[in-house]
Design a protein around this motif. Structure first.
Motif: not given
Length: 387
Positions: A183-188, A325-329, A352-355
């Protein structure tokens, strides 16, 4: 002089004229004490990397799958627990997960090496998120797997903590098979079309960073340094502190959202943050912005040829990041823009997830008092689906 937060006499004099640092109860408690206060036990381990860094890893035991949390630049594991049951680390433990928390090299918890002295050897500070991924994250994943006997774990990374994951899994693809879901939270990763404030600071970055190098400053924000203590003191003095430190600095740079960042929280936050990091960390991120690529560190043409066999540093090959990978923005995030995460989504083979999360700035993912309302449900659902 390796540290920016030194103890010059004039700073000491100024500090003596200001009232003492005002902290809340939770601001005064250390990681172990906070976890204990909120109903769990915590353990400490030391992990040695291939290149000799000694990392402190915290563990909150649970009976469900293991989850490894990695932190952002200028922080460490503390922000994952300083909101108590409203913190991601404690909330995961409340759900029974076996929680592990990495403290990257250079932070207040991981300022040790088998041979190098961080106060004397500049070589200690010769690292960026690249080494944090290639060495720190790799060693910690292997440590957790060896401790638990599991074949795969979950991983969650905020900001730089996600950058280092993508560096690791692109360069050492075998680590993709050791992670159930990241789970990538606001990845740089990408920094296109940034807002004016960011552009001004980043464009001046090379000059400012070279000045620090000339002054012999390789460590930034050393814990308990006099200048850092002065900043913490200024930022814990009530409404004026909130206007100066939060509205004047934090919100303009990370995004506006006062609902999740109340005045009283400053007296907890500044008992735990910021945490130390290297000048090279900032330089590498500045290069990502200036080069408009997610690439390895640029040492200059001559050294690049020696190190990479190329005059320009190679890009991280994101096609090799095959883990789920799940991406959260955050829609209010002015540091990691939603459109840049959409680009990252296109570059990764297995998102698998973008939010996009409403009313969320960059630091809300780990610091907001309201994160449980708009983020935790998605995280728990994803963990359940891939567990």
């Amino acid at each position: 002089m390796l540290s920016y937060c030194t103890s010059e006499s004039d700073i000491k004099l100024l500090l003596s004229e200001i009232t003492d640092l005002t902290l809340s109860e939770d601001g005064k408690l250390n990681f172990i004490q906070l976890v204990t206060k909120y109903g769990h036990t915590a353990e400490e381990y030391e992990v040695t990397t291939e290149d000799g860094y000694l990392l402190k890893v915290f563990h909150i035991p649970g009976n469900r799958s293991s989850i490894l949390l990695t932190h952002g630049l200028a922080t460490d594991a503390d922000p994952y627990v300083i909101r108590g049951h409203g913190s991601l680390g404690i909330a995961l433990a409340d759900k029974g997960y076996n929680v592990w928390l990495l403290n990257n090299r250079g932070t207040k918890f991981s300022r040790r090496h088998t041979e190098l002295d961080p106060d004397k050897d500049k070589k200690f500070w010769d690292f960026s998120f690249h080494e944090m991924g290639y060495y720190d994250l790799a060693a910690t994943i292997d440590f957790v797997l060896n401790q638990t006997g599991e074949k795969k774990i979950f991983a969650i990374g905020h900001s730089q903590g996600a950058s280092q994951f993508f560096a690791l899994t692109s360069l050492r693809p075998e680590y993709n098979d050791k992670v159930k879901l990241f789970l990538a939270l606001a990845p740089g990763v990408y920094f296109f079309n940034m807002p004016p404030l960011f552009r001004v600071i980043a464009d001046a970055g090379p000059l400012l960073l070279e000045l620090l190098k000339t002054l012999g400053i390789e460590e930034l924000c050393r814990d308990r340094g006099a200048l850092l203590n002065l900043i913490k003191t200024i930022c814990t003095k009530g409404i004026v502190s909130y206007e100066v430190c939060v509205k004047g600095v934090i919100f303009p740079f990370f995004g506006y959202n006062p609902a999740g960042f109340e005045l009283s929280f400053l007296r907890t936050l500044f008992g735990h943050a910021p945490s130390g990091f290297s000048r090279k960390c900032l330089k590498h991120f500045d290069q990502l912005y200036l080069r408009k690529k997610f690439s390895q560190f640029d040492y200059g043409d001559h050294e690049n040829l020696s190190k990479y066999g190329l005059s320009n540093p190679p890009d991280y090959d994101l096609s090799k990041v095959t883990a789920n990978v799940a991406l959260m923005a955050g829609k209010n995030d002015t540091l990691i823009l939603v459109n840049n995460l959409k680009l990252l989504k296109e570059m990764l083979p297995n998102v698998v997830h973008f939010e996009e999360i409403e009313e969320t700035n960059h630091i809300d993912f780990v610091l907001s008092g309201e994160a449980y309302k708009y983020m935790f449900r998605s995280i728990f659902s994803l963990l359940q689906n891939y567990g």
